[in-house]
Design an enzyme around this catalytic site. Structure first.
Site, PDB file in Angstrom:
ATOM      1  N   ASP A  87       1.125  -1.438   0.155  1.00 15.19           N
ATOM      2  CA  ASP A  87       0.435   0.354  -0.250  1.00 15.19           C
ATOM      3  C   ASP A  87       0.426   0.787   0.005  1.00 15.19           C
ATOM      4  O   ASP A  87       2.027   1.364   0.482  1.00 15.19           O
ATOM      5  CB  ASP A  87      -0.767   0.136   1.112  1.00 15.19           C
ATOM      6  CG  ASP A  87      -1.744  -1.051   1.549  1.00 15.19           C
ATOM      7  OD1 ASP A  87      -2.181  -1.892  -0.048  1.00 15.19           O
ATOM      8  OD2 ASP A  87      -2.304  -1.246   2.094  1.00 15.19           O
ATOM      9  N   TYR A  88       0.439   2.239  -0.752  1.00 12.94           N
ATOM     10  CA  TYR A  88       0.663   3.529  -0.766  1.00 12.94           C
ATOM     11  C   TYR A  88       0.848   4.223   0.995  1.00 12.94           C
ATOM     12  O   TYR A  88       2.261   5.066   1.036  1.00 12.94           O
ATOM     13  CB  TYR A  88      -0.108   4.649  -1.050  1.00 12.94           C
ATOM     14  CG  TYR A  88       0.690   6.322  -1.225  1.00 12.94           C
ATOM     15  CD1 TYR A  88       1.437   6.118  -1.942  1.00 12.94           C
ATOM     16  CD2 TYR A  88       0.186   6.974  -0.659  1.00 12.94           C
ATOM     17  CE1 TYR A  88       1.719   7.689  -1.933  1.00 12.94           C
ATOM     18  CE2 TYR A  88       0.635   8.647  -0.443  1.00 12.94           C
ATOM     19  CZ  TYR A  88       1.483   8.619  -1.581  1.00 12.94           C
ATOM     20  OH  TYR A  88       1.860  10.002  -1.469  1.00 12.94           O
TER      21      TYR A  88
END
Length: 242
Positions: free
Chosen positions: A107-108
């Site tokens: 995930d970012y």
């Protein structure tokens, strides 16, 4: 166009364009050309004679398989390109001689271990569910994780896309400023899975750091840095996936 030797999707994957499945999609979308003509699904190429082009660049045959471990910082996309111009993992490998791509996603707003490679077969085996490659994360969540909540996480949580497989939780402890820290090991690869699992039992994820993928551990590798696998790590990874 059936020249012999190698299927086009394998040629592309071995050259580091993407996983074999993704390469099949690129071919079907008409984005790959062989000798100036749009390639067809199932096309077979001769690596020594045919000219293969993707995204305006000639794709040369794979020479040396490279496998690196990378410590992705938060706020970095685990893709090779972002239309909005945000930082991606590719920005850390601009000067690397081979074209690399990440194995799976992180995930970012998460951080930690990523495998970067030009070996499409390796990427496929690491991500395919049948190989059940375990991934371990260090998690900080708000509140106190109860015995019942831990049991729910370990036995499976019902999410909107179905029940999760059993997980393993260890090294659980309370944080000084409140909250709970623990390590969780899963083998599935659903989108934002750990965060959604915690939300399902009533907790927000404050920190999510991947610290291991199969036999490969992040160790003391600094954020934003990468290194090659040791011979021992490469051997363990090869044994796991065969």
């Amino acid at each position: 166009m059936r020249c012999a030797h190698m299927r086009l999707q394998k040629y592309l994957a071995d050259a580091g364009v993407a996983s074999r499945r993704k390469c099949e999609e690129l071919i079907s979308r008409g984005l790959v050309f062989v000798n100036g003509n749009p390639a067809e699904t199932g096309c077979v190429v001769d690596p020594e004679r045919d000219i293969v082009v993707y995204a305006g660049k000639r794709i040369l045959p794979a020479q040396e398989h490279v496998v690196l471990m990378f410590n992705k910082p938060q706020c970095v996309l685990s893709t090779m390109h972002d239309p909005q111009g945000r930082t991606t993992v590719a920005d850390y490998f601009k000067d690397f001689p081979q074209r690399l791509y990440p194995v799976g996603r992180l995930d970012y707003d998460s951080e930690g271990l990523m495998i970067m490679t030009n070996d499409g077969a390796l990427a496929y085996r690491m991500m395919h569910p049948k190989f059940m490659v375990e991934k371990t994360y260090l998690v900080h969540c708000n509140g106190s994780l109860s015995v019942a909540e831990r049991s729910t996480l370990e036995h499976g949580v019902m999410l909107e896309d179905g029940m999760t497989a059993p997980a393993r939780i260890q090294n659980m402890k309370s944080l000084k400023l409140g909250g709970t820290a623990f390590e969780i090991t899963i083998h599935e690869g659903r989108n934002r899975q750990v965060r959604r699992m915690l939300a399902a039992v009533g907790h927000d994820t404050l920190l999510l750091r991947r610290i291991a993928m199969g036999p490969i551990s992040l160790g003391g590798l600094a954020q934003g840095k990468w290194r090659s696998l040791t011979d021992e790590e490469a051997e363990k990874l090869g044994l796991l996936l065969h």
